[in-house]
Design a protein around this motif. Structure first.
Motif, PDB file in Angstrom:
ATOM      1  N   THR A 162       0.828  -1.204   0.000  1.00  0.00           N
ATOM      2  CA  THR A 162       0.000   0.000   0.000  1.00  0.00           C
ATOM      3  C   THR A 162       0.861   1.251   0.000  1.00  0.00           C
ATOM      4  O   THR A 162       0.598   2.211  -0.738  1.00  0.00           O
ATOM      5  N   GLN A 163       1.908   1.260   0.813  1.00  0.00           N
ATOM      6  CA  GLN A 163       2.822   2.406   0.862  1.00  0.00           C
ATOM      7  C   GLN A 163       3.531   2.604  -0.475  1.00  0.00           C
ATOM      8  O   GLN A 163       3.685   3.737  -0.940  1.00  0.00           O
ATOM      9  N   ASN A 164       3.963   1.507  -1.086  1.00  0.00           N
ATOM     10  CA  ASN A 164       4.642   1.607  -2.383  1.00  0.00           C
ATOM     11  C   ASN A 164       3.711   2.150  -3.460  1.00  0.00           C
ATOM     12  O   ASN A 164       4.123   2.971  -4.292  1.00  0.00           O
ATOM     13  N   LEU A 165       2.457   1.703  -3.438  1.00  0.00           N
ATOM     14  CA  LEU A 165       1.484   2.183  -4.407  1.00  0.00           C
ATOM     15  C   LEU A 165       1.219   3.673  -4.202  1.00  0.00           C
ATOM     16  O   LEU A 165       1.171   4.440  -5.171  1.00  0.00           O
ATOM     17  N   THR A 166       1.069   4.080  -2.953  1.00  0.00           N
ATOM     18  CA  THR A 166       0.833   5.493  -2.654  1.00  0.00           C
ATOM     19  C   THR A 166       1.998   6.355  -3.135  1.00  0.00           C
ATOM     20  O   THR A 166       1.788   7.416  -3.726  1.00  0.00           O
ATOM     21  N   GLN A 167       3.219   5.886  -2.895  1.00  0.00           N
ATOM     22  CA  GLN A 167       4.394   6.637  -3.319  1.00  0.00           C
ATOM     23  C   GLN A 167       4.491   6.698  -4.845  1.00  0.00           C
ATOM     24  O   GLN A 167       4.836   7.733  -5.424  1.00  0.00           O
ATOM     25  N   GLN A 168       4.173   5.580  -5.499  1.00  0.00           N
ATOM     26  CA  GLN A 168       4.214   5.550  -6.959  1.00  0.00           C
ATOM     27  C   GLN A 168       3.211   6.526  -7.569  1.00  0.00           C
ATOM     28  O   GLN A 168       3.515   7.254  -8.515  1.00  0.00           O
ATOM     29  N   LEU A 169       2.017   6.554  -7.008  1.00  0.00           N
ATOM     30  CA  LEU A 169       0.997   7.487  -7.491  1.00  0.00           C
ATOM     31  C   LEU A 169       1.431   8.935  -7.261  1.00  0.00           C
ATOM     32  O   LEU A 169       1.253   9.792  -8.125  1.00  0.00           O
ATOM     33  N   SER A 170       2.000   9.185  -6.080  1.00  0.00           N
ATOM     34  CA  SER A 170       2.450  10.538  -5.758  1.00  0.00           C
ATOM     35  C   SER A 170       3.533  10.997  -6.718  1.00  0.00           C
ATOM     36  O   SER A 170       3.500  12.129  -7.228  1.00  0.00           O
ATOM     37  N   ASP A 171       4.498  10.116  -6.987  1.00  0.00           N
ATOM     38  CA  ASP A 171       5.577  10.462  -7.918  1.00  0.00           C
ATOM     39  C   ASP A 171       5.033  10.691  -9.329  1.00  0.00           C
ATOM     40  O   ASP A 171       5.482  11.612 -10.030  1.00  0.00           O
ATOM     41  N   THR A 172       4.083   9.852  -9.736  1.00  0.00           N
ATOM     42  CA  THR A 172       3.503   9.995 -11.070  1.00  0.00           C
ATOM     43  C   THR A 172       2.813  11.344 -11.234  1.00  0.00           C
ATOM     44  O   THR A 172       3.013  12.052 -12.227  1.00  0.00           O
ATOM     45  N   VAL A 173       2.007  11.713 -10.241  1.00  0.00           N
ATOM     46  CA  VAL A 173       1.290  12.987 -10.304  1.00  0.00           C
ATOM     47  C   VAL A 173       2.261  14.165 -10.238  1.00  0.00           C
ATOM     48  O   VAL A 173       2.136  15.135 -10.994  1.00  0.00           O
ATOM     49  N   ASP A 174       3.246  14.079  -9.341  1.00  0.00           N
ATOM     50  CA  ASP A 174       4.216  15.173  -9.209  1.00  0.00           C
ATOM     51  C   ASP A 174       4.976  15.402 -10.509  1.00  0.00           C
ATOM     52  O   ASP A 174       5.145  16.548 -10.957  1.00  0.00           O
ATOM     53  N   ASN A 175       5.447  14.313 -11.121  1.00  0.00           N
ATOM     54  CA  ASN A 175       6.198  14.441 -12.370  1.00  0.00           C
ATOM     55  C   ASN A 175       5.321  14.986 -13.492  1.00  0.00           C
ATOM     56  O   ASN A 175       5.776  15.794 -14.318  1.00  0.00           O
ATOM     57  N   PHE A 176       4.069  14.534 -13.530  1.00  0.00           N
ATOM     58  CA  PHE A 176       3.178  15.027 -14.569  1.00  0.00           C
ATOM     59  C   PHE A 176       2.899  16.518 -14.386  1.00  0.00           C
ATOM     60  O   PHE A 176       2.877  17.275 -15.361  1.00  0.00           O
ATOM     61  N   ILE A 177       2.676  16.948 -13.144  1.00  0.00           N
ATOM     62  CA  ILE A 177       2.391  18.357 -12.884  1.00  0.00           C
ATOM     63  C   ILE A 177       3.543  19.238 -13.368  1.00  0.00           C
ATOM     64  O   ILE A 177       3.322  20.327 -13.925  1.00  0.00           O
ATOM     65  N   LYS A 178       4.772  18.771 -13.174  1.00  0.00           N
ATOM     66  CA  LYS A 178       5.932  19.555 -13.639  1.00  0.00           C
ATOM     67  C   LYS A 178       5.899  19.709 -15.152  1.00  0.00           C
ATOM     68  O   LYS A 178       6.182  20.786 -15.683  1.00  0.00           O
ATOM     69  N   GLU A 179       5.559  18.644 -15.870  1.00  0.00           N
ATOM     70  CA  GLU A 179       5.460  18.724 -17.329  1.00  0.00           C
ATOM     71  C   GLU A 179       4.264  19.578 -17.740  1.00  0.00           C
ATOM     72  O   GLU A 179       4.346  20.378 -18.672  1.00  0.00           O
ATOM     73  N   PHE A 180       3.165  19.375 -17.044  1.00  0.00           N
ATOM     74  CA  PHE A 180       1.929  20.095 -17.346  1.00  0.00           C
ATOM     75  C   PHE A 180       2.128  21.605 -17.222  1.00  0.00           C
ATOM     76  O   PHE A 180       1.566  22.392 -17.998  1.00  0.00           O
ATOM     77  N   ASN A 181       2.944  22.007 -16.261  1.00  0.00           N
ATOM     78  CA  ASN A 181       3.167  23.434 -16.007  1.00  0.00           C
ATOM     79  C   ASN A 181       4.536  23.892 -16.490  1.00  0.00           C
ATOM     80  O   ASN A 181       5.100  24.862 -15.977  1.00  0.00           O
ATOM     81  N   ALA A 182       5.061  23.200 -17.491  1.00  0.00           N
ATOM     82  CA  ALA A 182       6.389  23.554 -18.002  1.00  0.00           C
ATOM     83  C   ALA A 182       6.435  24.978 -18.563  1.00  0.00           C
ATOM     84  O   ALA A 182       7.479  25.623 -18.569  1.00  0.00           O
TER      85      ALA A 182
END
Length: 223
Positions: A162-182
């Motif tokens: 569960t912790q690994n999944l939560t971290q993976q989702l968090s990293d995915t969203v964070d990385n996408f937001i950086k690209e989204f707001n490039a």
């Protein structure tokens, strides 16, 4: 976590609104001592507006105050229930949890049956010797300890996943937001989860739908 099962002790065991406006720029109404033909336009030469509190400000400042703030927010709750990867990962995690629970419950039921059989033998004086009764009691006690360790092990495995999944989702969203707001269109992007960070905000600042749509588009493309 593996829940809903209780072990038993053997009796034979040893005992968002807009922020306040910045301080207004007061308009200098006096003229300049320099030659007006060479002087740069001053605030006094700009159109003047008066706030409800009676403060005079130039139009440029008024435009800045009325401009849309370069901020946005995303609702993590909505992402978790709308992002395809999050849905599939959560379903897989639930399936693993159900299998772990079934595995433990089956072994526990076997233990209960063996314990009930032991109780009947004790009540009916079926053991030929005290030593045989004690050996069976020790075996059941060891099995009970093994079940407790198994329960902890299975629970720990589910918690880590569960912790690994939560971290993976968090990293995915964070990385996408950086690209989204490039392009830097937003200066601040908040995350909101169960209204932890934002109690109220205008829906125009909510970019959750855009984020979810793009995340799903990319996920489908990768598959």
């Amino acid at each position: 976590l593996v829940t809903g099962v209780q072990t038993c002790a053997l009796p034979i065991s040893s005992d968002v609104q807009l922020p306040n406006a910045p301080p207004p720029i007061f308009v200098m109404l006096s003229g300049s001592d320099t030659d007006s033909s060479n002087a740069q336009p001053s605030n006094a030469e700009l159109p003047i507006s008066v706030t409800p509190s009676g403060i005079a400000i130039d139009e440029r400042t008024l435009q800045l105050l009325n401009a849309e703030l370069p901020i946005a927010y995303v609702n993590l709750d909505s992402i978790l229930v709308s992002y395809t990867f999050a849905i599939e990962a959560n379903d897989q995690l639930m399936d693993e949890q159900e299998k772990a629970t079934a595995k433990f419950n089956q072994q526990y039921r076997n233990f209960q049956n063996e314990y009930a059989d032991f109780q009947r033998k004790i009540e009916n004086n079926a053991f030929l010797s005290r030593e045989r009764a004690e050996n069976e009691a020790n075996r059941l006690q060891k099995k009970q300890q093994d079940l407790q360790e198994l329960e902890q092990k299975l629970s720990q495995e589910i918690m880590v996943k569960t912790q690994n999944l939560t971290q993976q989702l968090s990293d995915t969203v964070d990385n996408f937001i950086k690209e989204f707001n490039a392009d830097g269109r937003y200066k601040v992007i908040f995350t909101n989860n169960h209204r932890d960070n934002i109690i109220m905000a205008d829906e125009s600042f909510d970019i959750t739908a855009q984020v979810v749509d793009e995340l799903n588009r990319r996920y489908v493309k990768k598959k």
